[in-house]
Design a protein around this motif. Structure first.
Motif, PDB file in Angstrom:
ATOM      1  N   PHE A 184       0.854  -1.201   0.000  1.00 57.08           N
ATOM      2  CA  PHE A 184       0.000   0.000   0.000  1.00 57.08           C
ATOM      3  C   PHE A 184       0.879   1.238   0.000  1.00 57.08           C
ATOM      4  CE2 PHE A 184      -2.083   3.536   2.121  1.00 57.08           C
ATOM      5  CZ  PHE A 184      -3.270   3.633   1.391  1.00 57.08           C
ATOM      6  N   SER A 185       0.543   2.194  -0.870  1.00 56.76           N
ATOM      7  CA  SER A 185       1.268   3.451  -0.935  1.00 56.76           C
ATOM      8  C   SER A 185       0.281   4.602  -1.026  1.00 56.76           C
ATOM      9  CB  SER A 185       2.210   3.481  -2.145  1.00 56.76           C
ATOM     10  OG  SER A 185       2.830   4.747  -2.255  1.00 56.76           O
ATOM     11  N   GLU A 186       0.463   5.584  -0.152  1.00 59.39           N
ATOM     12  CA  GLU A 186      -0.376   6.781  -0.219  1.00 59.39           C
ATOM     13  C   GLU A 186       0.022   7.664  -1.394  1.00 59.39           C
ATOM     14  OE1 GLU A 186      -0.003   8.701   3.510  1.00 59.39           O
ATOM     15  OE2 GLU A 186      -1.332   7.308   4.579  1.00 59.39           O
ATOM     16  N   LYS A 187       1.287   7.559  -1.829  1.00 62.89           N
ATOM     17  CA  LYS A 187       1.791   8.378  -2.925  1.00 62.89           C
ATOM     18  C   LYS A 187       1.765   7.579  -4.232  1.00 62.89           C
ATOM     19  CE  LYS A 187       5.006  11.005   0.008  1.00 62.89           C
ATOM     20  NZ  LYS A 187       6.440  11.376   0.197  1.00 62.89           N
ATOM     21  N   GLU A 188       1.701   8.307  -5.338  1.00 59.52           N
ATOM     22  CA  GLU A 188       1.785   7.649  -6.637  1.00 59.52           C
ATOM     23  C   GLU A 188       3.153   6.963  -6.748  1.00 59.52           C
ATOM     24  OE1 GLU A 188       0.362   8.736 -11.133  1.00 59.52           O
ATOM     25  OE2 GLU A 188       1.570  10.252 -10.079  1.00 59.52           O
ATOM     26  N   SER A 189       3.142   5.685  -7.069  1.00 60.43           N
ATOM     27  CA  SER A 189       4.359   4.888  -7.036  1.00 60.43           C
ATOM     28  C   SER A 189       4.467   4.030  -8.288  1.00 60.43           C
ATOM     29  CB  SER A 189       4.375   3.988  -5.793  1.00 60.43           C
ATOM     30  OG  SER A 189       4.353   4.768  -4.609  1.00 60.43           O
ATOM     31  N   VAL A 190       5.662   3.479  -8.481  1.00 62.36           N
ATOM     32  CA  VAL A 190       5.926   2.576  -9.592  1.00 62.36           C
ATOM     33  C   VAL A 190       6.447   1.265  -9.037  1.00 62.36           C
ATOM     34  CG1 VAL A 190       7.304   2.156 -11.661  1.00 62.36           C
ATOM     35  CG2 VAL A 190       6.424   4.452 -11.190  1.00 62.36           C
ATOM     36  N   ALA A 191       5.833   0.166  -9.435  1.00 60.13           N
ATOM     37  CA  ALA A 191       6.300  -1.165  -9.070  1.00 60.13           C
ATOM     38  C   ALA A 191       7.052  -1.754 -10.257  1.00 60.13           C
ATOM     39  CB  ALA A 191       5.126  -2.057  -8.693  1.00 60.13           C
TER      40      ALA A 191
END
Length: 271
Positions: A126-133
Protein backbone atom coordinates in the motif's frame (compact mmCIF):
# COMPACT_ATOMS: atom_id res chain seq x y z
CA UNK A 1 52.35 -20.75 -31.57
CA UNK A 2 48.58 -20.80 -31.95
CA UNK A 3 46.60 -17.68 -32.66
CA UNK A 4 44.57 -15.95 -29.98
CA UNK A 5 40.95 -17.10 -29.99
CA UNK A 6 38.22 -14.59 -29.10
CA UNK A 7 34.73 -15.79 -28.23
CA UNK A 8 32.10 -13.21 -29.20
CA UNK A 9 28.57 -13.76 -27.86
CA UNK A 10 25.50 -11.81 -28.93
CA UNK A 11 26.86 -9.13 -31.24
CA UNK A 12 25.21 -8.54 -34.59
CA UNK A 13 26.96 -10.40 -37.46
CA UNK A 14 27.77 -7.10 -39.20
CA UNK A 15 29.56 -5.83 -36.09
CA UNK A 16 31.46 -9.11 -35.74
CA UNK A 17 32.53 -8.83 -39.37
CA UNK A 18 33.92 -5.33 -38.80
CA UNK A 19 35.93 -6.62 -35.84
CA UNK A 20 37.10 -9.66 -37.80
CA UNK A 21 38.31 -7.49 -40.68
CA UNK A 22 40.21 -5.22 -38.30
CA UNK A 23 42.06 -7.89 -36.32
CA UNK A 24 42.99 -9.80 -39.45
CA UNK A 25 44.81 -13.12 -39.31
CA UNK A 26 46.30 -12.62 -35.83
CA UNK A 27 43.07 -13.74 -34.14
CA UNK A 28 40.47 -16.44 -34.56
CA UNK A 29 36.91 -15.26 -33.93
CA UNK A 30 34.39 -17.72 -32.53
CA UNK A 31 30.95 -16.10 -32.83
CA UNK A 32 27.67 -17.19 -31.26
CA UNK A 33 24.42 -15.22 -31.42
CA UNK A 34 23.04 -17.47 -28.67
CA UNK A 35 24.64 -18.79 -25.49
CA UNK A 36 27.40 -21.26 -26.40
CA UNK A 37 28.31 -24.41 -24.54
CA UNK A 38 31.31 -23.56 -22.39
CA UNK A 39 33.50 -25.34 -19.88
CA UNK A 40 35.97 -24.16 -17.27
CA UNK A 41 38.66 -26.83 -16.85
CA UNK A 42 41.60 -26.27 -14.48
CA UNK A 43 41.47 -22.53 -15.05
CA UNK A 44 41.10 -22.77 -18.82
CA UNK A 45 37.98 -21.55 -20.62
CA UNK A 46 36.74 -23.67 -23.49
CA UNK A 47 33.84 -23.12 -25.89
CA UNK A 48 32.23 -25.55 -28.30
CA UNK A 49 33.30 -25.20 -31.92
CA UNK A 50 30.78 -23.58 -34.27
CA UNK A 51 31.64 -26.13 -36.98
CA UNK A 52 32.43 -29.37 -35.10
CA UNK A 53 29.77 -30.22 -32.47
CA UNK A 54 31.27 -31.69 -29.31
CA UNK A 55 34.73 -30.28 -29.94
CA UNK A 56 35.77 -27.69 -27.37
CA UNK A 57 38.32 -24.99 -28.14
CA UNK A 58 40.52 -23.01 -25.80
CA UNK A 59 39.43 -19.37 -25.54
CA UNK A 60 41.76 -16.44 -24.77
CA UNK A 61 39.19 -13.66 -24.44
CA UNK A 62 35.44 -13.03 -24.48
CA UNK A 63 33.22 -10.22 -25.73
CA UNK A 64 29.71 -10.62 -24.31
CA UNK A 65 26.74 -8.57 -25.47
CA UNK A 66 23.11 -9.35 -24.79
CA UNK A 67 20.82 -10.47 -22.01
CA UNK A 68 19.63 -14.06 -22.11
CA UNK A 69 17.16 -15.86 -19.88
CA UNK A 70 19.72 -18.31 -18.49
CA UNK A 71 23.00 -16.41 -18.81
CA UNK A 72 23.80 -15.91 -15.12
CA UNK A 73 25.74 -19.18 -14.75
CA UNK A 74 27.82 -18.45 -17.84
CA UNK A 75 28.62 -14.94 -16.62
CA UNK A 76 29.56 -16.39 -13.23
CA UNK A 77 31.86 -18.87 -14.97
CA UNK A 78 33.54 -15.98 -16.79
CA UNK A 79 34.08 -14.22 -13.47
CA UNK A 80 35.55 -17.39 -11.94
CA UNK A 81 37.80 -17.80 -14.99
CA UNK A 82 38.95 -14.17 -14.55
CA UNK A 83 40.36 -13.90 -18.05
CA UNK A 84 40.02 -10.97 -20.48
CA UNK A 85 36.30 -10.21 -20.79
CA UNK A 86 34.46 -7.24 -22.26
CA UNK A 87 32.55 -5.95 -20.32
CA UNK A 88 34.26 -7.09 -17.12
CA UNK A 89 32.77 -10.38 -15.95
CA UNK A 90 32.73 -9.53 -12.24
CA UNK A 91 30.75 -6.37 -12.90
CA UNK A 92 28.34 -8.22 -15.18
CA UNK A 93 27.84 -10.85 -12.49
CA UNK A 94 27.26 -8.27 -9.75
CA UNK A 95 24.69 -6.37 -11.83
CA UNK A 96 23.03 -9.10 -13.90
CA UNK A 97 20.14 -9.57 -11.48
CA UNK A 98 18.44 -6.20 -11.44
CA UNK A 99 17.35 -5.84 -7.81
CA UNK A 100 20.59 -7.08 -6.16
CA UNK A 101 22.52 -5.02 -8.71
CA UNK A 102 20.59 -1.91 -7.76
CA UNK A 103 21.30 -2.51 -4.07
CA UNK A 104 25.03 -2.77 -4.84
CA UNK A 105 25.04 0.34 -7.04
CA UNK A 106 23.25 2.42 -4.43
CA UNK A 107 26.24 1.86 -2.12
CA UNK A 108 28.38 3.76 -4.64
CA UNK A 109 26.15 6.46 -6.16
CA UNK A 110 25.65 9.95 -4.74
CA UNK A 111 22.06 10.03 -5.95
CA UNK A 112 20.24 7.70 -3.60
CA UNK A 113 17.31 9.89 -2.55
CA UNK A 114 14.51 7.52 -3.58
CA UNK A 115 13.12 5.67 -0.55
CA UNK A 116 12.28 2.32 -2.05
CA UNK A 117 10.00 -0.44 -0.94
CA UNK A 118 10.19 -4.13 -1.80
CA UNK A 119 7.92 -7.16 -1.65
CA UNK A 120 8.94 -10.81 -1.92
CA UNK A 121 7.00 -13.25 -4.11
CA UNK A 122 3.24 -12.63 -4.06
CA UNK A 123 2.35 -9.96 -1.53
CA UNK A 124 0.28 -6.82 -1.01
CA UNK A 125 1.67 -3.30 -0.85
CA UNK A 126 0.00 0.00 0.00
CA UNK A 127 1.27 3.45 -0.93
CA UNK A 128 -0.38 6.78 -0.22
CA UNK A 129 1.79 8.38 -2.93
CA UNK A 130 1.79 7.65 -6.64
CA UNK A 131 4.36 4.89 -7.04
CA UNK A 132 5.93 2.58 -9.59
CA UNK A 133 6.30 -1.16 -9.07
CA UNK A 134 9.03 -2.98 -11.02
CA UNK A 135 9.15 -6.74 -10.98
CA UNK A 136 11.50 -9.37 -12.32
CA UNK A 137 15.30 -9.69 -12.38
CA UNK A 138 15.69 -8.61 -16.03
CA UNK A 139 17.05 -5.11 -16.47
CA UNK A 140 14.08 -4.00 -18.47
CA UNK A 141 12.01 -5.84 -15.88
CA UNK A 142 9.26 -8.28 -16.73
CA UNK A 143 7.00 -5.27 -16.42
CA UNK A 144 6.23 -2.06 -14.55
CA UNK A 145 3.03 -0.61 -13.13
CA UNK A 146 2.09 2.81 -11.75
CA UNK A 147 -0.34 2.81 -8.85
CA UNK A 148 -1.68 4.63 -5.81
CA UNK A 149 -3.19 2.75 -2.90
CA UNK A 150 -3.26 -1.05 -2.92
CA UNK A 151 -1.13 -3.12 -5.27
CA UNK A 152 -0.59 -6.89 -5.38
CA UNK A 153 2.67 -8.36 -6.62
CA UNK A 154 2.94 -11.48 -8.75
CA UNK A 155 6.64 -11.89 -7.90
CA UNK A 156 9.46 -10.14 -6.06
CA UNK A 157 9.27 -6.42 -6.84
CA UNK A 158 10.81 -3.06 -6.04
CA UNK A 159 8.51 -0.08 -5.45
CA UNK A 160 9.62 3.51 -6.05
CA UNK A 161 7.88 6.82 -5.56
CA UNK A 162 6.86 8.14 -8.99
CA UNK A 163 9.07 11.09 -9.92
CA UNK A 164 8.03 13.71 -12.44
CA UNK A 165 10.99 14.81 -14.50
CA UNK A 166 13.41 13.74 -17.20
CA UNK A 167 14.84 10.24 -17.61
CA UNK A 168 18.43 10.11 -18.91
CA UNK A 169 21.18 7.57 -19.45
CA UNK A 170 24.89 8.13 -18.94
CA UNK A 171 26.56 5.89 -21.50
CA UNK A 172 30.25 5.09 -21.09
CA UNK A 173 32.54 3.25 -23.50
CA UNK A 174 36.16 3.46 -22.40
CA UNK A 175 37.09 7.14 -22.25
CA UNK A 176 34.08 8.26 -24.31
CA UNK A 177 30.76 9.16 -22.72
CA UNK A 178 27.38 10.58 -23.66
CA UNK A 179 24.16 11.59 -21.97
CA UNK A 180 21.09 10.25 -23.73
CA UNK A 181 17.57 11.52 -23.17
CA UNK A 182 15.07 8.70 -22.72
CA UNK A 183 11.60 9.40 -24.08
CA UNK A 184 8.27 7.64 -24.47
CA UNK A 185 4.68 8.15 -25.46
CA UNK A 186 3.56 7.37 -21.89
CA UNK A 187 5.22 7.65 -18.49
CA UNK A 188 7.47 4.73 -19.54
CA UNK A 189 10.76 5.93 -21.05
CA UNK A 190 13.28 4.08 -23.22
CA UNK A 191 16.23 4.57 -25.55
CA UNK A 192 14.16 2.81 -28.21
CA UNK A 193 11.59 5.59 -28.48
CA UNK A 194 11.90 7.71 -31.61
CA UNK A 195 12.45 10.90 -29.62
CA UNK A 196 15.40 9.57 -27.61
CA UNK A 197 18.84 10.94 -28.40
CA UNK A 198 22.03 12.65 -27.32
CA UNK A 199 21.93 15.73 -25.10
CA UNK A 200 24.38 17.88 -23.11
CA UNK A 201 26.16 15.99 -20.35
CA UNK A 202 25.43 16.84 -16.72
CA UNK A 203 28.89 16.82 -15.13
CA UNK A 204 27.56 15.57 -11.78
CA UNK A 205 25.82 12.62 -13.40
CA UNK A 206 28.89 11.82 -15.48
CA UNK A 207 31.14 11.86 -12.41
CA UNK A 208 28.69 9.57 -10.62
CA UNK A 209 28.51 7.26 -13.62
CA UNK A 210 32.29 7.01 -13.85
CA UNK A 211 32.49 6.23 -10.14
CA UNK A 212 30.01 3.38 -10.57
CA UNK A 213 31.82 2.08 -13.67
CA UNK A 214 35.14 1.99 -11.80
CA UNK A 215 33.60 0.28 -8.81
CA UNK A 216 32.21 -2.56 -10.92
CA UNK A 217 35.20 -2.73 -13.25
CA UNK A 218 33.12 -2.05 -16.36
CA UNK A 219 34.61 -0.38 -19.43
CA UNK A 220 31.13 -0.31 -20.98
CA UNK A 221 28.04 0.60 -18.97
CA UNK A 222 24.73 2.44 -19.21
CA UNK A 223 23.44 4.13 -16.06
CA UNK A 224 19.88 5.43 -15.88
CA UNK A 225 18.95 8.44 -13.77
CA UNK A 226 15.86 10.53 -13.20
CA UNK A 227 16.27 14.31 -12.98
CA UNK A 228 13.22 15.52 -11.08
CA UNK A 229 11.29 18.66 -11.93
CA UNK A 230 12.78 20.08 -8.71
CA UNK A 231 16.32 19.48 -10.02
CA UNK A 232 17.01 16.55 -7.71
CA UNK A 233 18.81 13.57 -9.28
CA UNK A 234 18.12 9.92 -8.59
CA UNK A 235 19.84 6.70 -9.63
CA UNK A 236 17.37 4.31 -11.24
CA UNK A 237 19.37 1.43 -12.66
CA UNK A 238 22.81 0.28 -13.83
CA UNK A 239 22.75 -1.65 -17.10
CA UNK A 240 25.65 -4.10 -17.19
CA UNK A 241 25.18 -4.65 -20.95
CA UNK A 242 23.62 -1.51 -22.42
CA UNK A 243 22.39 -1.65 -25.98
CA UNK A 244 25.10 -0.46 -28.38
CA UNK A 245 23.11 -0.75 -31.61
CA UNK A 246 20.34 1.87 -31.25
CA UNK A 247 22.53 4.91 -31.92
CA UNK A 248 25.14 4.89 -34.69
CA UNK A 249 27.57 7.08 -32.71
CA UNK A 250 27.51 4.58 -29.82
CA UNK A 251 27.83 1.59 -32.15
CA UNK A 252 30.83 3.07 -33.96
CA UNK A 253 32.57 3.87 -30.67
CA UNK A 254 31.90 0.37 -29.36
CA UNK A 255 33.34 -1.31 -32.46
CA UNK A 256 36.49 0.83 -32.31
CA UNK A 257 36.90 0.15 -28.60
CA UNK A 258 36.44 -3.61 -29.15
CA UNK A 259 39.09 -3.62 -31.88
CA UNK A 260 41.60 -1.83 -29.65
CA UNK A 261 40.73 -4.08 -26.71
CA UNK A 262 41.30 -7.27 -28.70
CA UNK A 263 44.61 -6.00 -30.07
CA UNK A 264 45.83 -5.42 -26.50
CA UNK A 265 45.11 -8.95 -25.29
CA UNK A 266 48.22 -10.75 -24.13
CA UNK A 267 48.60 -14.29 -25.40
CA UNK A 268 47.72 -16.88 -22.80
CA UNK A 269 50.69 -18.54 -21.13
CA UNK A 270 49.00 -21.85 -21.87
CA UNK A 271 50.27 -21.64 -25.47
Amino acid sequence: MEKKRVLIVGLEPADVQLIRQSVGFDYLILHYDVLPKVQLVSGQLLAESTTVPGKFLLVDAVIFHGIYENDFDLITMLALWNGPCLPGARGMMDLRQRIPGLARALQVSRFTGIKRGMVINQDNYFSEKESVAKWGVWHCGEDKAKFTGDWASSETSVIEEFITGEAVRIMIIGDISWQIKLTGDTWLKSIHNEGSGQMDIDTELLADGKRIARHFGLEIVGIDYMVGSNGQKYLLEVNHIPNVTVFSFVNEAFIEFAKTWIAAIKLSENY
